[in-house]
Design a protein around this motif. Sequence first.
Motif, PDB file in Angstrom:
ATOM      1  N   TYR A  32     -96.069 -52.363   5.263  1.00 24.32           N
ATOM      2  CA  TYR A  32     -97.388 -53.775   5.926  1.00 24.32           C
ATOM      3  C   TYR A  32     -98.714 -53.374   5.370  1.00 24.32           C
ATOM      4  CZ  TYR A  32     -98.200 -57.759   7.538  1.00 24.32           C
ATOM      5  OH  TYR A  32     -98.688 -59.034   8.249  1.00 24.32           O
ATOM      6  N   THR A 121     -91.694 -56.425   6.768  1.00 26.04           N
ATOM      7  CA  THR A 121     -91.271 -55.831   5.496  1.00 26.04           C
ATOM      8  C   THR A 121     -90.941 -54.764   6.118  1.00 26.04           C
ATOM      9  OG1 THR A 121     -93.491 -57.013   4.864  1.00 26.04           O
ATOM     10  CG2 THR A 121     -93.413 -55.252   3.996  1.00 26.04           C
ATOM     11  N   SER A 170     -92.991 -54.656  10.887  1.00 31.13           N
ATOM     12  CA  SER A 170     -92.105 -53.524  10.164  1.00 31.13           C
ATOM     13  C   SER A 170     -92.455 -52.006  11.353  1.00 31.13           C
ATOM     14  CB  SER A 170     -93.651 -53.494   8.862  1.00 31.13           C
ATOM     15  OG  SER A 170     -93.656 -54.725   7.855  1.00 31.13           O
TER      16      SER A 170
END
Length: 333
Positions: A32, A121, A170
């Motif tokens: 990310y 992510t 993330s």
Amino acid sequence: MTTHRRFLVLVCGACFGAVVMLPIRADEWPQYLGPTREGISTETEWNQDWDAKEPEILWQADIGQGCASFVVADGRAVSTGNADDTDTVYCFDARTGSRLWTHRYPQPLDPKYYKGGTSATPTVDGDRVYTVGKHGDLYCLNAATGAVNWHLNYQHDFGGRRQTWGWAASPLVDGDLLFVDPGGQGAAVVALDKHTGRKVWQSGNHQHGYAAPRRFRNAAGDGILIFGGTGLHAFAIEDGRELFSFPWATKYDVNASMPVAFGSNRIFISSGYGKGCAMIRVTDGKAEEVYRSDALSLQFQSGVRVGEHLFAVDGQTGRKAFLKCLHLPSGEV
């Protein structure tokens, strides 16, 4: 936040919402906000004049519903989406768009003021891909095949307390450790052996937020910044002892933008819901406010620091959005 998404690979590199565009020769973007979680690419020779030369679409794929972004490493592009109450991790050949593998697991769509879907992510580290579902399913997958190396659940394994919109942060890899934020009592942040999933340490009692963990270094030592539901917290990398904390409560306990380390002992934070922004100075393990203002409100979007300046989109629900440049030392726009 976008909802229904398509995954695009174009000649020129940029990212707008959940539409992904990558250059032919792409540097690694394994987590990310990129290699250092600062949102800065080292790519050069970008085509910035799209009126003169519109980018060519090389391939596209429908990956379902969600807000997760993409990562690119070793020629693979990885992202996640949700369809039919099932999360799917997709791995594509970044050049051709051919699907290399998928990994699926049950997960509710969970629409709440938006259409729902995946939030976190993925993170790629060497031959491993780490993903987190909104109900706390943490997977370590083989990057080449998608096979499951190990699996944990924030609620079942760490007593995590799920926030309104679930887990969205993330995972962060540093050396042999993987840092995650279950938000459990005594396990607000957990360091795992990235290879096996074995717990190395756990610490803290705060609620989880929606911002991803970030590494930092200052006079207090090497640490991990966690922007939790009601404040900013910092923990020592080696043993999890709390280095400092700073209360920052918002409506609905939403802290989602990435904290920005500035200089040797300052950290900038910002949130929406009428909260605004603040600069914090850390001295001898104590965090104090340098300034606070409503000049910048980052509801979920993160800014990009270049020297003494932060570039970010100021805006929140029910308010117009503006691109702003903030002078970090003074807080002036």
